[in-house]
Design an enzyme around this catalytic site. Structure first.
Site, PDB file in Angstrom:
ATOM      1  N   ASP A 484       0.893  -1.147   0.000  1.00  0.00           N
ATOM      2  CA  ASP A 484       0.000   0.000   0.000  1.00  0.00           C
ATOM      3  C   ASP A 484       0.939   1.206   0.000  1.00  0.00           C
ATOM      4  O   ASP A 484       2.026   1.126   0.565  1.00  0.00           O
ATOM      5  CB  ASP A 484      -0.832  -0.075   1.295  1.00  0.00           C
ATOM      6  CG  ASP A 484      -1.779   1.094   1.431  1.00  0.00           C
ATOM      7  OD1 ASP A 484      -2.202   1.609   0.392  1.00  0.00           O
ATOM      8  OD2 ASP A 484      -2.089   1.480   2.567  1.00  0.00           O
ATOM      9  N   ASP A 835      -7.125  -2.164   3.461  1.00  0.00           N
ATOM     10  CA  ASP A 835      -6.622  -3.354   2.777  1.00  0.00           C
ATOM     11  C   ASP A 835      -6.794  -4.611   3.622  1.00  0.00           C
ATOM     12  O   ASP A 835      -6.067  -5.566   3.469  1.00  0.00           O
ATOM     13  CB  ASP A 835      -5.136  -3.164   2.399  1.00  0.00           C
ATOM     14  CG  ASP A 835      -4.373  -2.365   3.430  1.00  0.00           C
ATOM     15  OD1 ASP A 835      -4.659  -2.539   4.628  1.00  0.00           O
ATOM     16  OD2 ASP A 835      -3.516  -1.572   3.040  1.00  0.00           O
TER      17      ASP A 835
END
Length: 1190
Positions: A484, A835
């Site tokens: 990420d 996520d």
């Protein structure tokens, strides 16, 4: 078996979802049931145990297939590669007590709901099953099981308002409550006795129980007791661990299970009740002040500010707005598209602030209850984790099967030898069964577990916590890591770098922060003051970090304490911003934010309607610059807008566009739609934010790249900014090219097109068209020819490709799963915020957040830095190699013992109890515990350890060492019989010391008969003593030490073996004791150990045999098994190619001169990349594991 005949016997449950299952209907048959019960009794429960391990066999034996409608038992099977079966009993729920008359039936408006379709008439019963905490009821009309506990998705926005706006009647609520069950996420603490039984019934412990019983029958008490103690310790540790997890999870969920809520009853007004009584469709009324949400609900009036950190890991308050009353027939979720979550309040989150509309009430319709909620889903993912598909465990089972087959041969041999020599039947059976416990080492699983436990402890010291230990070995195989961006690769917050104002379609001079003096009052300043969704919470300004930085730069403050009178709207709760003590002078007292259109990831923008106190109302919009510019009047957008934007994004800045417009006096702000508000805007300028890389990002990515582990960046940011950050971080080398893949739907049609164009970042202000530049094209082609290219793609393009170009991306699913389908072993590193799903799905998910949301992630790092990724890979590789070493050692130790026993069986002899005990306990158990202490090697090498037990190097290694052991033992066994001093009956003939001879020359027991004592001197000779026994036992015992040393791998995945001081000391100590046993001549010791005295020359001969075996074994292991160049050469010679999907695709694409396409556009019905062989009908452009991709 048993899965075909009846019509409607089979269906699918949760089709297309992550927990998709196949369901089969069965009906219990009396006579079959009776036969099975008889079988349980006759087999002393063995059949019952088998059915416990194999629930499908239980169903097939007790039941006959039938349609699901008639079934009283259903068999469920997962649709993944594991095909796990589970058995469920069909239950009946009666609603007759609630439906007394015709008027009590669900209303006509309810006829399309599952609640009316599930009630059978006239019995007024509902047929249901419960699977993984979720209840399914039988839909009489659709003839299928359907989930209850959630509102159906088909309702439109207006239908939700109309049908549920005034609440359910008391009777409707009662019927729904009985059918859905209570609204609780109930995770009871599992009783210790249940955990104990479950653990004890593990096949491994059942085998151990069999072994222990056999050893007791043979008076092999000491080792049996040692194994019992070790097993009990292992069982208690496991049970304690499971109990702790159960208690922790119970505490995590119990707080939300019972709180008081206010609901609106149709015709009865407001009513207070406990939250476990809530049902889908209930109307919740939210009071002011903090509230914990006990269910998922759709906001239908008012506005809420919610803390969702429990679900997302981000403690940033989120603004929720009410569901619009749109008059179309689209289901509400489709109408709201990706932004439906902006209207949903999730279970387990906390409402910080509830703002009523002009009627002053905040209402929400209960959407999902219990385990159907978002929090329920998170808890279920912990309770029922996705099984691990790791080859090591599959191969381990196959290996054990081979050992069992090996043991079977030995059993047949033992039966033949002993039966032909006229042994008693009982003795023959015991000797034959003994072979199984020797060939299949009962300590193997325990030895494999110790390695993982030590690795877990080492990781804990480094601040990495693991809740799924079996995934540690997986980390050793990772060859692709998804990162990420924000908060993971870059710093969490953004710094305000500059402001580029625009006036009369021209950019003005840039205003830098914080050097320049404060901003002058004007439209840009007003936009910065009001265009945000910040709130004051616990005395601090809270919200999106970008908004916080922007607002703090103005030196204004939020006055959130009072309700404000707003012209023509009465009193309402609105946010007012005023100049702070440090603010530059402004001609206004303050600005009121009247209405917000929160930030939408789909629209990439947010807007507010604001009014200066005593002034006119204005709209302010901020968002992605390209999007904001499209909403502005063309004459207000500077002509060099695109070049300026590219100039800043190419330097890695995050750029935000600002715009505004004035509203006409007569319009009510609440009546305006978002489309009306966000149109004909005036472009105000660009806000430039700096997102700095974390200092450890670049070295970590370089280390991964050097180790040929591919890095992928996943971000919601501008593509150009992301590419620049990837270049700065070293993910893309300066010589490599980036190809932008864009996919868009063709307006007004069902098809789409995809374009491939090079992403060029020129530093100059004038941007030439790339297509016209032949030289640039040629340069790019050269770079692409050498395979140095990367793809960059936006999320929108990714979704379009998933829908329209299925041969490029199979099925619509997450990016991580796409990589897994290509046979990558995928790691995901994120801050646990948005996520969560990817962290769960990845082979190894690493969360950098300690929030509760990270409970779903197998690994959590205490320090929010990606430095934990290479650390985890290093430890994973070391753990994997340790597992292989342990496996090889255990297999060899049991084989060495097995071969020795079979040799002695030839003479109706065996090892003595103390001989077995010494090998099993003093040698193997101690080595098994200490071999795993070796730490991980600090450098990541550019290749991975083998992932398969059944691979040529490993099988060769085991095969060669078995051969060496067998040769040495047979050689010793045969040669000792050729010695001049050898006598088959006189075991004292070799040592001519008269004292010894006189003391021990009383009657020598027959070699075949055990337990005869030589009564004259009180010393026991239990029939095991012989020259062959002494020779074979001493050779096999020291051989176990040789194998342990040879198999203990050091570099390149573990530290050199000499760094494991405990293991080295243990080996030296054991070798010293063994050599002492070889050369000592102590009568009592030899008698206890069933050894006999041999001449010194023979003892030296045995040591020479062992030294030769060690030398040969060591040379073969180092020169052949561990010789990587040799194996690479063999692969090349025999043209062996990896079977991994991505490698096959890579080879296909390397042959294709037209790949990658450049400056080309394909339409969804015209592109196809054919890939040879059975590759599942799809292809994906992907590259070698030493390349990074964006």
């Amino acid at each position: 078996m048993g899965e075909s005949p009846a019509k409607n016997h089979y269906a699918q449950l949760n089709q297309g979802e992550e927990n998709e299952m196949e369901i089969f209907g069965y009906k219990t048959q009396g006579w079959r049931r009776a036969l099975c019960i008889a079988g349980y009794i006759l087999s002393c429960g063995a059949l019952l145990l088998l059915f416990y391990w194999k629930p499908e066999w239980d169903v097939w034996a007790n039941c006959i297939p039938c349609s699901l409608e008639e079934a009283d038992i259903v068999l469920l099977r997962t649709t993944d590669e594991f095909q796990i079966y589970s058995r469920k009993t069909v239950m009946w729920i009666s609603v007759s007590a609630l439906i007394k008359s015709r008027s009590d039936y669900p209303a006509s408006a309810e006829e399309d709901s599952i609640f009316s379709k599930a009630i059978m008439k006239p019995s007024l019963q509902v047929k249901s099953i419960q699977v993984q905490k979720i209840r399914y009821v039988w839909n009489i009309y659709a003839k299928q099981f359907q989930k209850v506990g959630a509102l159906e998705d088909h309702h439109s926005c207006s239908a939700l308002h109309a049908r549920y706006g005034s609440g359910l009647t008391c009777n409707e609520q009662n019927i729904r409550r009985v059918i859905c069950g209570p609204n609780t996420i109930d995770v009871p603490v599992i009783p210790i006795w249940k955990l104990l039984i479950k653990e004890v019934l593990n096949p491994f412990y059942v085998f151990q129980l069999f072994s222990v019983c056999l050893w007791f029958a043979e008076d092999y008490m000491e080792y049996a007791i040692a194994i019992i103690i070790m097993s009990l310790l292992s069982i208690f540790l496991t049970v304690y661990d499971l109990r702790q997890q159960s208690v922790k999870l119970h505490r995590l969920v119990e707080s939300h299970n019972n709180i008081m809520v206010t609901v609106c009853r149709n015709k009865e007004g407001l009513q207070e009740l406990e939250s476990h009584h809530l049902v889908p469709g209930d109307m919740l009324v939210l009071k002011e002040g903090k509230t914990l949400l006990p269910c998922d609900a759709i906001l239908i009036s008012g506005q809420c500010i919610v803390n969702e950190s429990m679900l997302t890991g981000e403690s940033i308050p989120v603004t929720k707005t009410h569901l619009p009353q749109a008059d179309n027939f689209k289901p509400w979720r489709m109408h709201c598209a990706e932004d439906y979550k902006k209207h949903v309040l999730f279970c387990g989150t906390e409402v910080i602030q509830a703002k009523g509309d002009d009627r002053g009430v905040v209402k929400a319709v209960v959407l999902r209850t219990g385990f159907n909620t978002a929090k329920g889903d998170l808890v279920r993912s912990i309770l029922y984790p996705k099984p691990m598909n790791f080859k090591l465990y599959r191969d381990a089972l196959r290996f054990l099967m081979c050992l069992i087959a090996f043991a079977a041969i030995g059993m047949i041999y033992a039966v033949c030898v002993f039966a032909l020599n006229g042994e008693e039947a009982g003795e023959v059976v015991k000797k034959a069964l003994d072979i199984i416990t020797i060939a299949v080492p009962p300590a193997l699983p325990a030895a494999l577990t110790t390695g993982i436990i030590y690795t877990q402890r080492r990781l804990k010291k480094k601040g990495i916590f693991c809740i799924s230990p079996q995934r540690i070995n997986m980390c050793g195989q990772l060859n692709l890591i998804c990162f990420d961006k924000t908060g993971t690769l870059t710093e969490d917050g953004l710094d305000l770098w500059g402001l580029l104002p625009s006036e009369r379609n021209c950019f003005q001079d840039i205003h830098s922060f914080p050097e320049d003096c404060s901003l002058p009052w004007g439209p840009v300043f007003r936009a910065m003051v009001v265009c945000h969704s910040l709130i004051v919470w616990e005395g601090k300004i809270q919200g999106d970090p970008l908004d916080v930085k922007m607002f703090e730069a103005t030196n204004w403050v939020i006055d959130d304490s009072i309700g404000h009178q707003i012209e023509g709207q009465g009193s309402t709760q609105a946010t007012v911003v005023r100049p702070g003590p440090k603010a530059s002078s402004a001609p206004v007292e303050g600005v009121t934010i009247l209405h917000q259109f929160p930030f939408s990831s789909a629209l990439q923008r947010m807007s507010v309607i604001a009014q200066e106190i005593g002034g006119e109302r204005q709209v302010f919009t901020k968002g992605a610059p390209e999007v904001v510019a499209m909403l502005c009047r063309a004459e207000t957008v500077p002509s060099n807008f695109e070049s300026k934007l590219l100039f800043y994004t190419a330097q890695g800045f995050r750029v935000i566009g600002l715009a505004c417009k004035s509203l006409q006096a007569g319009q009510q702000s609440t009546d305006l739609t978002r489309e009306e508000v966000e149109s004909d805007l005036t472009f105000l300028g660009l806000l430039i934010m700096e997102n700095r890389l974390k200092k450890e990002t670049k070295p970590v990515l370089e280390e991964l790249s050097a180790a040929r582990i591919r890095s992928v960046m996943v971000t919601g940011d501008n593509i150009q900014t992301a590419v620049t950050i990837a270049k700065n971080a070293g993910m893309i080398s300066p010589t490599n090219r980036v190809i932008l893949v864009e996919a868009n739907k063709i307006p007004g049609s069902f098809s789409a097109f995809i374009t491939w164009k090079p992403l060029e970042e020129n530093k100059t202000e004038d941007y030439r068209s790339l297509e016209d530049d032949g030289q640039t094209e040629q340069k790019i082609r050269l770079a692409l020819g050498s395979g140095q290219y990367h793809f960059a793609m936006s999320g929108k393009s990714y979704q379009t490709i998933a829908q329209h170009f299925r041969h490029l991306l199979p099925k619509k699913s997450s990016l991580v799963e796409e990589f897994q389908k290509l046979d990558y072993i995928v790691g995901m590193c994120g801050d646990g915020a948005n996520d969560c799903g990817a962290l769960k799905v990845a082979h190894a998910g690493i969360s950098l957040s300690e929030q509760e949301a990270s409970v779903a992630s197998p690994f959590t790092s205490r320090t929010p830095s990606i430095a934990c990724v290479p650390e985890l890979i290093r430890e994973g590789r070391a753990a994997l190699v340790t597992s292989f070493c342990m496996f090889k050692y255990m297999a060899l130790y049991s084989t060495i013992q097995y071969l020795g026993v079979l040799l002695l069986y030839w003479q109706l002899n065996s090892f003595g109890n103390y001989q077995f005990l010494f090998q099993d306990l003093a040698i193997t158990t101690v080595i098994g515990v200490t071999m795993s202490f070796t730490g991980a090697y600090p450098k990541l090498v550019p290749y991975r350890p083998p992932s398969q037990l059944i691979s040529p190097p490993l099988l060769l290694s085991v095969g060669f060492n078995i051969l060496f052991s067998l040769s040495m033992q047979i050689f010793g066994f045969v040669v000792v019989q050729e010695q001049p001093w050898y006598a088959k009956t006189d075991i004292h003939s070799a040592c001519l010391s008269t004292k010894n001879h006189m003391e021990n020359s009383s009657s020598i027991s027959s070699l075949g008969l055990h337990g005869m004592s030589d009564g004259g001197h009180g010393q026991t000779d239990n029939g095991y003593k012989s020259y062959e026994n002494t020779t074979v036992w001493l050779l096999s015992t020291i051989n176990c030490l040789i194998v342990a040393l040879v198999f203990s791998k050091g570099k390149p995945f573990r530290q050199p073996i000499y760094t494991n001081y405990v293991f080295i000391l243990v080996l030296i100590g054991q070798l010293g004791i063994c050599l002492f046993l070889v050369f000592a001549d102590i009568d009592d010791l030899y008698s206890k150990m069933d050894l006999v005295c041999t001449p010194t020359t023979w003892r030296i001969s045995m040591v020479i045999m062992l030294a030769v075996t060690f030398a040969v074994s060591f040379v073969v292991e180092e020169a052949i098994i561990e010789n990587r160049p040799l194996w690479l050469l063999l692969k090349k010679t025999f043209r062996y190619h990896s079977k991994r999907h991505y490698k096959r695709l890579q080879r296909v694409l390397e042959q294709d001169s037209a790949w990658p396409p450049l400056n080309k556009t394909f339409f969804s019905d015209s592109v196809a990349i054919s890939v040879e062989g059975s590759m599942g009908g799809h292809s994906n452009p992907t590259f070698d594991s030493n390349e990074d991709a964006l």
